[in-house]
Design an enzyme around this catalytic site. Structure first.
Site, PDB file in Angstrom:
ATOM      1  N   HIS A 127     -18.503  13.779 -33.101  1.00 40.51           N
ATOM      2  CA  HIS A 127     -17.776  14.873 -33.758  1.00 40.51           C
ATOM      3  C   HIS A 127     -17.555  14.465 -35.220  1.00 40.51           C
ATOM      4  O   HIS A 127     -17.472  13.271 -35.515  1.00 40.51           O
ATOM      5  CB  HIS A 127     -16.428  15.016 -33.036  1.00 40.51           C
ATOM      6  CG  HIS A 127     -15.594  16.178 -33.442  1.00 40.51           C
ATOM      7  ND1 HIS A 127     -14.798  16.161 -34.557  1.00 40.51           N
ATOM      8  CD2 HIS A 127     -15.425  17.395 -32.875  1.00 40.51           C
ATOM      9  CE1 HIS A 127     -14.158  17.319 -34.646  1.00 40.51           C
ATOM     10  NE2 HIS A 127     -14.528  18.089 -33.649  1.00 40.51           N
ATOM     11  N   ASP A 204     -13.780   7.392 -28.846  1.00 38.20           N
ATOM     12  CA  ASP A 204     -13.159   8.710 -29.015  1.00 38.20           C
ATOM     13  C   ASP A 204     -13.146   9.391 -27.648  1.00 38.20           C
ATOM     14  O   ASP A 204     -14.179   9.849 -27.156  1.00 38.20           O
ATOM     15  CB  ASP A 204     -13.987   9.504 -30.042  1.00 38.20           C
ATOM     16  CG  ASP A 204     -13.540  10.952 -30.149  1.00 38.20           C
ATOM     17  OD1 ASP A 204     -12.631  11.361 -29.422  1.00 38.20           O
ATOM     18  OD2 ASP A 204     -14.130  11.672 -30.985  1.00 38.20           O
ATOM     19  N   GLN A 207     -12.902  14.194 -25.179  1.00 35.57           N
ATOM     20  CA  GLN A 207     -13.538  15.015 -24.141  1.00 35.57           C
ATOM     21  C   GLN A 207     -13.620  14.285 -22.809  1.00 35.57           C
ATOM     22  O   GLN A 207     -14.201  14.803 -21.863  1.00 35.57           O
ATOM     23  CB  GLN A 207     -14.948  15.435 -24.601  1.00 35.57           C
ATOM     24  CG  GLN A 207     -14.988  16.226 -25.883  1.00 35.57           C
ATOM     25  CD  GLN A 207     -14.323  17.597 -25.745  1.00 35.57           C
ATOM     26  OE1 GLN A 207     -14.143  18.115 -24.645  1.00 35.57           O
ATOM     27  NE2 GLN A 207     -13.950  18.179 -26.879  1.00 35.57           N
ATOM     28  N   LYS A 230      -6.151  19.063 -25.972  1.00 30.89           N
ATOM     29  CA  LYS A 230      -7.330  19.216 -25.109  1.00 30.89           C
ATOM     30  C   LYS A 230      -7.022  18.743 -23.693  1.00 30.89           C
ATOM     31  O   LYS A 230      -7.863  18.802 -22.810  1.00 30.89           O
ATOM     32  CB  LYS A 230      -8.508  18.417 -25.672  1.00 30.89           C
ATOM     33  CG  LYS A 230      -9.025  18.953 -27.008  1.00 30.89           C
ATOM     34  CD  LYS A 230     -10.132  18.079 -27.539  1.00 30.89           C
ATOM     35  CE  LYS A 230     -10.412  18.302 -28.994  1.00 30.89           C
ATOM     36  NZ  LYS A 230     -11.188  19.485 -29.279  1.00 30.89           N
ATOM     37  N   CYS A 368     -18.479  21.242 -34.928  1.00 29.38           N
ATOM     38  CA  CYS A 368     -18.102  20.060 -35.713  1.00 29.38           C
ATOM     39  C   CYS A 368     -19.019  18.886 -35.399  1.00 29.38           C
ATOM     40  O   CYS A 368     -18.567  17.727 -35.314  1.00 29.38           O
ATOM     41  CB  CYS A 368     -16.641  19.668 -35.482  1.00 29.38           C
ATOM     42  SG  CYS A 368     -15.496  20.902 -36.037  1.00 29.38           S
TER      43      CYS A 368
HETATM   44  N1  PMP Z   1     -13.574  14.111 -31.116  1.00 31.45           N
HETATM   45  C1  PMP Z   1     -14.093  14.956 -30.232  1.00 31.45           C
HETATM   46  C2  PMP Z   1     -15.158  14.485 -29.285  1.00 31.45           C
HETATM   47  C3  PMP Z   1     -13.646  16.282 -30.190  1.00 31.45           C
HETATM   48  O1  PMP Z   1     -14.159  17.124 -29.295  1.00 31.45           O
HETATM   49  C4  PMP Z   1     -12.641  16.693 -31.095  1.00 31.45           C
HETATM   50  C5  PMP Z   1     -12.143  18.120 -31.108  1.00 31.45           C
HETATM   51  N2  PMP Z   1     -13.138  19.087 -30.967  1.00 31.45           N
HETATM   52  C6  PMP Z   1     -12.128  15.763 -31.992  1.00 31.45           C
HETATM   53  C7  PMP Z   1     -12.616  14.472 -31.980  1.00 31.45           C
HETATM   54  C8  PMP Z   1     -11.052  16.104 -32.961  1.00 31.45           C
HETATM   55  O2  PMP Z   1      -9.884  16.423 -32.270  1.00 31.45           O
HETATM   56  P1  PMP Z   1      -8.623  17.030 -33.064  1.00 31.45           P
HETATM   57  O3  PMP Z   1      -9.145  18.197 -33.832  1.00 31.45           O
HETATM   58  O4  PMP Z   1      -7.694  17.416 -31.974  1.00 31.45           O
HETATM   59  O5  PMP Z   1      -8.090  15.951 -33.928  1.00 31.45           O
END
Ligand code: PMP
Length: 411
Positions: A127, A204, A207, A230, A368
């Site tokens: 991401h 990270d 997910q 999430k 993203c």
């Molecule tokens: N890493 C991953 C794999 C994500 O899916 C996301 C959110 N789509 C993020 C980081 C960023 O999360 P946040 O916007 O809640 O900080």
């Protein structure tokens, strides 16, 4: 059709009042859980009760209400610690979300421990939150970013990863599960290989945590991050797990109240862990909501959730594969609840807009993860992502709506 016999979906869905509504005359099918999940009544009730009966700032007040709020806030930290099996609560830092957690590590550990020429390894599955902070640091410090490629099915290429590792590798930052493809990465092996060359590893887990039990001691990572929203919890709260010895060495991220031991105009000194990293009034109600979300998930059981979601994913995969012109992205195996796809001749934004007319909420865009889109040679994809409350009927609603999209745009 019922997904499983032992999983009480009706009971679960009753806990999510938002799901019981119609959109454009159709039952809402909320299939954008990888972006953010809906909140069970347990979570909204926990925050409401806190605001109505227990609210005060934490750590500062000598009075009863503040002490109670502090107990709840620190209780939430302990809840998170147990959830990911960290050794100590001192290793759990509350942040605004995964993005802030990664930026914190880059700006503190990265800023002090990395030097020009050091290599940081990422993957094509990241991401933007796990790319851009490292790019910013790389351009400020002259670091070299190396990226592990993926194959045409979006699989992590183990040999390629190993060939990128060397004594110059100082940091590896990888996603546990891809938000675009659902690919599950072998994080335990990734960590072991990185440690063998002396590199530290951030995982990270955004997910991953909603779909599987995570044990940071077993993975043996140095940092693990995720966002509350999430995980059926509130927005504005996230977690940074850090190995205690590393957090001890790292300088603070932001300066302000709560993160100091003492302040004189000559020199401030820092508070102990984890407060050194929590400058200012924290997101108290959100932390309490996150703890309620974790309680809720564990009351259902992550194993049961995983079985239910795997059934849904298989079912939806089959239904979509039957639709002419649908291309499913990512490997069919070793993945979690994400289904990315394109439909021949139809822009993903049009897909999402039209299926919304049938009450089906899915995501369209680059998610993203623009480098990954570039890898697949597409500007965007449509993405359905499942959560613990989704049903086979909702997967059917998606498939039927996609047939209608195909009908509009021709054979
Ligand atoms: N890493 C991953 C794999 C994500 O899916 C996301 C959110 N789509 C993020 C980081 C960023 O999360 P946040 O916007 O809640 O900080």
């Amino acid at each position: 059709m019922a997904a499983t016999t032992f999983y009480d979906l009706d009971h679960i869905r009753a806990n999510f009042p938002i799901l019981c509504q119609t959109v454009h005359g159709h039952p809402l099918a909320f299939l954008d859980n990888a972006a953010s999940t809906q909140k069970p009544a347990d979570v909204t009730m926990a925050t409401k009760t806190f605001y109505e009966t227990g609210y005060a700032n934490v750590h500062r007040g000598a009075y009863w209400l503040s002490e109670q709020a502090t107990i709840q806030y620190e209780g939430a930290r302990e809840r998170v610690r147990a959830f990911i099996n960290a050794r100590r609560v001192q290793e759990i830092v509350f942040t605004r979300g995964a993005t802030e957690s990664i930026n914190l590590v880059a700006a503190t550990w990265g800023q002090t421990c990395l030097e020009a020429g050091d290599e940081v390894v990422l993957t094509w599955l990241e991401h933007h939150s796990n790319i851009v902070p490292w790019q910013m640091l790389a351009s400020a410090k002259g670091l070299i970013l190396k990226v592990v490629p993926v194959d045409d099915d979006g699989r992590f290429l183990w040999e390629a990863y190993q060939s990128l590792l060397s004594s110059r590798t100082r940091f590896v930052s990888v996603t546990h599960v891809s938000n675009v493809l659902g690919t599950l990465l072998p994080v335990k092996d990734i960590v072991a290989a990185a440690h063998a060359v002396g590199a530290k590893v951030l995982v990270d887990g955004c997910q991953a945590v909603p779909h599987m039990a995570v044990d940071v001691c077993d993975i043996d990572c140095d940092f693990y991050v995720f966002s509350g929203h999430k995980l059926y919890g509130p927005t504005g709260i996230g977690v940074l797990y850090g190995r205690e010895v590393l957090l001890q060495e790292m300088p603070p991220y932001q300066g302000g109240g709560d993160m100091i031991a003492s302040v004189t105009f000559e020199k401030p000194s820092w508070a102990g862990l984890p407060y050194k990293f929590e400058a200012g009034t924290p997101a108290v109600a959100q932390a309490i909501g996150l703890a309620a979300a974790i309680n809720y998930i564990e009351s259902i059981g992550l194993r049961a959730i995983a079985v239910h979601e795997a059934d849904l994913l298989n079912y939806a995969t089959q239904r979509l594969a039957e639709i002419r012109g649908v291309r499913l992205l990512g490997p069919a195996q070793i993945k979690t609840s994400v289904l990315s796809f394109t439909l021949n001749g139809v822009h993903p934004h049009d897909i999402a807009t039209i299926v919304d007319r049938y009450g089906v909420a899915i995501r369209a865009g680059h998610h993203c993860a623009q480098p990954l889109m570039q890898r697949f040679g597409i500007p965007a994809s449509a993405r359905a992502s499942f959560g613990l409350y989704n049903t086979r009927a909702e997967a059917d609603a998606l498939a039927d709506a996609l047939e209608s999209v195909r009908g509009i745009f021709g054979p």
